[in-house]
Design a protein around this motif. Structure first.
Motif, PDB file in Angstrom:
ATOM      1  N   GLY A  21      56.028   7.736  -9.789  1.00  0.00           N
ATOM      2  CA  GLY A  21      56.531   7.512  -8.443  1.00  0.00           C
ATOM      3  C   GLY A  21      55.734   6.490  -7.665  1.00  0.00           C
ATOM      4  N   VAL A  22      55.164   5.534  -8.354  1.00  0.00           N
ATOM      5  CA  VAL A  22      54.354   4.500  -7.724  1.00  0.00           C
ATOM      6  C   VAL A  22      55.243   3.311  -7.383  1.00  0.00           C
ATOM      7  N   ILE A  23      55.084   2.818  -6.168  1.00  0.00           N
ATOM      8  CA  ILE A  23      55.797   1.619  -5.731  1.00  0.00           C
ATOM      9  C   ILE A  23      54.837   0.449  -5.894  1.00  0.00           C
ATOM     10  N   VAL A  24      55.216  -0.501  -6.719  1.00  0.00           N
ATOM     11  CA  VAL A  24      54.362  -1.651  -7.015  1.00  0.00           C
ATOM     12  C   VAL A  24      54.807  -2.812  -6.144  1.00  0.00           C
ATOM     13  N   GLN A  25      53.901  -3.280  -5.286  1.00  0.00           N
ATOM     14  CA  GLN A  25      54.234  -4.401  -4.408  1.00  0.00           C
ATOM     15  C   GLN A  25      53.979  -5.737  -5.084  1.00  0.00           C
ATOM     16  N   LEU A  76      49.878  -5.357 -10.224  1.00  0.00           N
ATOM     17  CA  LEU A  76      49.415  -4.013  -9.870  1.00  0.00           C
ATOM     18  C   LEU A  76      48.275  -4.003  -8.863  1.00  0.00           C
ATOM     19  N   THR A  77      47.990  -5.118  -8.197  1.00  0.00           N
ATOM     20  CA  THR A  77      46.869  -5.128  -7.263  1.00  0.00           C
ATOM     21  C   THR A  77      47.179  -4.388  -5.972  1.00  0.00           C
ATOM     22  N   VAL A  78      48.447  -4.269  -5.608  1.00  0.00           N
ATOM     23  CA  VAL A  78      48.836  -3.532  -4.404  1.00  0.00           C
ATOM     24  C   VAL A  78      49.963  -2.577  -4.766  1.00  0.00           C
ATOM     25  N   CYS A  79      49.710  -1.281  -4.565  1.00  0.00           N
ATOM     26  CA  CYS A  79      50.686  -0.243  -4.884  1.00  0.00           C
ATOM     27  C   CYS A  79      50.691   0.810  -3.781  1.00  0.00           C
ATOM     28  N   ASP A 127      51.821   5.121  -3.300  1.00  0.00           N
ATOM     29  CA  ASP A 127      52.358   6.306  -3.957  1.00  0.00           C
ATOM     30  C   ASP A 127      53.451   6.906  -3.071  1.00  0.00           C
ATOM     31  N   GLU A 128      54.056   8.007  -3.512  1.00  0.00           N
ATOM     32  CA  GLU A 128      55.175   8.611  -2.790  1.00  0.00           C
ATOM     33  C   GLU A 128      54.778   9.149  -1.420  1.00  0.00           C
ATOM     34  N   ARG A 129      53.502   9.442  -1.245  1.00  0.00           N
ATOM     35  CA  ARG A 129      53.013   9.953   0.035  1.00  0.00           C
ATOM     36  C   ARG A 129      52.601   8.853   0.990  1.00  0.00           C
ATOM     37  N   GLY A 130      52.719   7.620   0.546  1.00  0.00           N
ATOM     38  CA  GLY A 130      52.418   6.480   1.422  1.00  0.00           C
ATOM     39  C   GLY A 130      50.992   5.958   1.318  1.00  0.00           C
ATOM     40  N   TRP A 131      50.192   6.491   0.402  1.00  0.00           N
ATOM     41  CA  TRP A 131      48.838   5.973   0.220  1.00  0.00           C
ATOM     42  C   TRP A 131      48.905   4.538  -0.283  1.00  0.00           C
ATOM     43  N   HIS A 132      48.143   3.689   0.359  1.00  0.00           N
ATOM     44  CA  HIS A 132      48.038   2.274  -0.027  1.00  0.00           C
ATOM     45  C   HIS A 132      46.921   2.179  -1.060  1.00  0.00           C
ATOM     46  N   LEU A 133      47.262   1.817  -2.272  1.00  0.00           N
ATOM     47  CA  LEU A 133      46.322   1.790  -3.402  1.00  0.00           C
ATOM     48  C   LEU A 133      46.080   0.344  -3.817  1.00  0.00           C
ATOM     49  N   ILE A 134      44.840  -0.054  -3.817  1.00  0.00           N
ATOM     50  CA  ILE A 134      44.486  -1.443  -4.150  1.00  0.00           C
ATOM     51  C   ILE A 134      43.675  -1.438  -5.435  1.00  0.00           C
ATOM     52  N   LEU A 135      44.146  -2.216  -6.401  1.00  0.00           N
ATOM     53  CA  LEU A 135      43.436  -2.365  -7.675  1.00  0.00           C
ATOM     54  C   LEU A 135      42.786  -3.728  -7.724  1.00  0.00           C
ATOM     55  N   LEU A 136      41.679  -3.803  -8.413  1.00  0.00           N
ATOM     56  CA  LEU A 136      40.999  -5.089  -8.587  1.00  0.00           C
ATOM     57  C   LEU A 136      41.731  -5.906  -9.637  1.00  0.00           C
ATOM     58  N   PRO A 137      41.820  -7.228  -9.425  1.00  0.00           N
ATOM     59  CA  PRO A 137      42.508  -8.062 -10.425  1.00  0.00           C
ATOM     60  C   PRO A 137      41.722  -8.188 -11.705  1.00  0.00           C
TER      61      PRO A 137
END
Length: 95
Positions: free
Chosen positions: A72-76, A80-83, A85-95
């Motif tokens: 249920g992850v929304i990938v912006q 995958l550096t900006v995603c 989740d279904e609860r609205g958490w803003h998840l940032i991954l390192l490139p």
């Protein structure tokens, strides 16, 4: 470039230094990645989502898509550096 000559043997210290740097750098990068994945859930979001993102980041494209869809992850960003989740958490991954 510094070249040291010992008898008939030439040692290219710049090349050896570069190889040592690459080996140390790769080890350092791998350690930093492990630390990132271990600590990321502590900054927000659910551990299950972070685990899914890690699996997706390490998988091939088709499997990665299936993983983020099932979690249920929304990938912006496609990398995958900006995603989110279904609860609205803003998840940032390192490139």
């Amino acid at each position: 470039m510094q070249v040291i000559k010992i008898g008939n043997f030439k040692e290219d210290t710049e090349t050896q230094g570069l190889e040592a740097f690459r080996a140390n750098n790769k080890g350092t990068v791998m350690q930093m990645r492990e630390e990132f994945w271990d600590t990321a859930p502590h900054y927000g979001g659910r551990k299950e989502i972070w685990d899914a993102l890690r699996a997706a980041a390490e998988a091939d494209l088709s499997l990665a898509q299936a993983i983020v869809d099932s979690a249920g992850v929304i990938v912006q960003n496609p990398d995958l550096t900006v995603c989110y989740d279904e609860r609205g958490w803003h998840l940032i991954l390192l490139p």
